[in-house]
Design a protein around this motif. Sequence first.
Motif, mmCIF file in Angstrom:
data_model
loop_
_atom_site.group_PDB
_atom_site.id
_atom_site.type_symbol
_atom_site.label_atom_id
_atom_site.label_comp_id
_atom_site.label_asym_id
_atom_site.label_seq_id
_atom_site.Cartn_x
_atom_site.Cartn_y
_atom_site.Cartn_z
ATOM 1 N N UNK A 186 0.791 -1.526 -0.172
ATOM 2 C CA UNK A 186 0.084 -0.154 0.028
ATOM 3 C C UNK A 186 0.795 1.340 -0.098
ATOM 4 N N UNK A 187 2.099 1.006 0.357
ATOM 5 C CA UNK A 187 2.494 2.764 0.719
ATOM 6 C C UNK A 187 3.472 2.774 -0.310
ATOM 7 N N UNK A 188 4.043 1.655 -1.091
ATOM 8 C CA UNK A 188 4.413 1.669 -2.303
ATOM 9 C C UNK A 188 3.482 2.366 -3.412
ATOM 10 N N UNK A 189 2.555 1.505 -3.430
ATOM 11 C CA UNK A 189 1.438 2.373 -4.465
ATOM 12 C C UNK A 189 1.253 3.511 -3.935
ATOM 13 N N UNK A 190 1.028 3.799 -3.190
ATOM 14 C CA UNK A 190 0.799 5.248 -2.869
ATOM 15 C C UNK A 190 1.783 6.368 -3.015
ATOM 16 N N UNK A 191 2.931 5.881 -2.639
ATOM 17 C CA UNK A 191 3.987 6.797 -2.841
ATOM 18 C C UNK A 191 5.060 6.789 -3.887
ATOM 19 N N UNK A 192 4.355 5.722 -5.158
ATOM 20 C CA UNK A 192 6.135 5.368 -6.109
ATOM 21 C C UNK A 192 5.941 7.134 -7.385
ATOM 22 N N UNK A 193 4.981 7.595 -6.997
ATOM 23 C CA UNK A 193 5.496 8.860 -7.559
ATOM 24 C C UNK A 193 6.220 10.008 -7.340
ATOM 25 N N UNK A 233 11.434 11.960 -6.183
ATOM 26 C CA UNK A 233 12.574 11.660 -5.405
ATOM 27 C C UNK A 233 13.597 11.880 -5.536
ATOM 28 N N UNK A 234 13.562 9.999 -5.979
ATOM 29 C CA UNK A 234 15.420 9.715 -6.656
ATOM 30 C C UNK A 234 15.779 10.305 -8.051
ATOM 31 N N UNK A 235 14.444 11.127 -8.716
ATOM 32 C CA UNK A 235 15.306 11.829 -9.815
ATOM 33 C C UNK A 235 15.685 12.911 -8.997
ATOM 34 N N UNK A 236 15.186 13.625 -7.820
ATOM 35 C CA UNK A 236 16.106 15.097 -7.622
ATOM 36 C C UNK A 236 17.465 14.869 -6.979
ATOM 37 N N UNK A 237 17.136 13.426 -6.355
ATOM 38 C CA UNK A 237 19.019 13.067 -6.216
ATOM 39 C C UNK A 237 19.790 12.790 -7.149
ATOM 40 N N UNK A 293 24.372 14.396 -10.080
ATOM 41 C CA UNK A 293 25.277 14.356 -11.486
ATOM 42 C C UNK A 293 26.549 14.782 -11.801
ATOM 43 N N UNK A 294 26.295 16.278 -11.044
ATOM 44 C CA UNK A 294 28.156 16.882 -11.732
ATOM 45 C C UNK A 294 29.134 15.882 -11.119
ATOM 46 N N UNK A 295 28.720 15.899 -9.359
ATOM 47 C CA UNK A 295 29.800 15.756 -8.515
ATOM 48 C C UNK A 295 31.049 13.990 -9.381
#
Length: 171
Positions: A124-131, A136-140, A145-147
């Motif tokens: 349930x947590x993964x279904x709700x929070x996947x986006x 979050x991972x895309x921002x990280x 990327x540069x360093x």
Amino acid sequence: MILTLLAIVILNISSQFIHLVYHQFGQAEILMLRILSLTLLIKPLQTIISAVLERNLRYRDIAIIDLSGMVSYYFVAILLASFGFNIWSFIWAVVAMTIAETLVTFSFKPWLPRLTFNLKSIRDFLDIGKFFLFGFFLTIFRSALIPVIGCTRLPFSDTGLLDWSFNISSL
């Protein structure tokens, strides 16, 4: 917590081989990485309690937690830098900040974790929070990327300036 433990194990095992990609990494930098990875053990506990405080609208307490972390960070960093610890002053300042924030967090809301595993809750947590998790991972990834790329070709100081200039231009 299991994911955090897994990440720490992976970081500590892979740190032996990091010099193959980042040639300027020596034993001191590997030790720094290992010490900083240990702070990941404490952070999830603090994050859970902070989320509970936020849900209960206790923003004053959250501000005090953040302030205690900042004060302890700068106090330790400046103190150790004045005694000639150089880059290690920042490493130990992060450790001190993590410990201080966690202690203050637990003083506002004492909580002891318990080990439970409920597959339905995880699903349930993964279904709700996947986006949110994907964002979050895309921002990280974008901010790291540069360093990551720069450090393979540039000295540490130049990579730091490159990362700093990217962050300033992003503002």
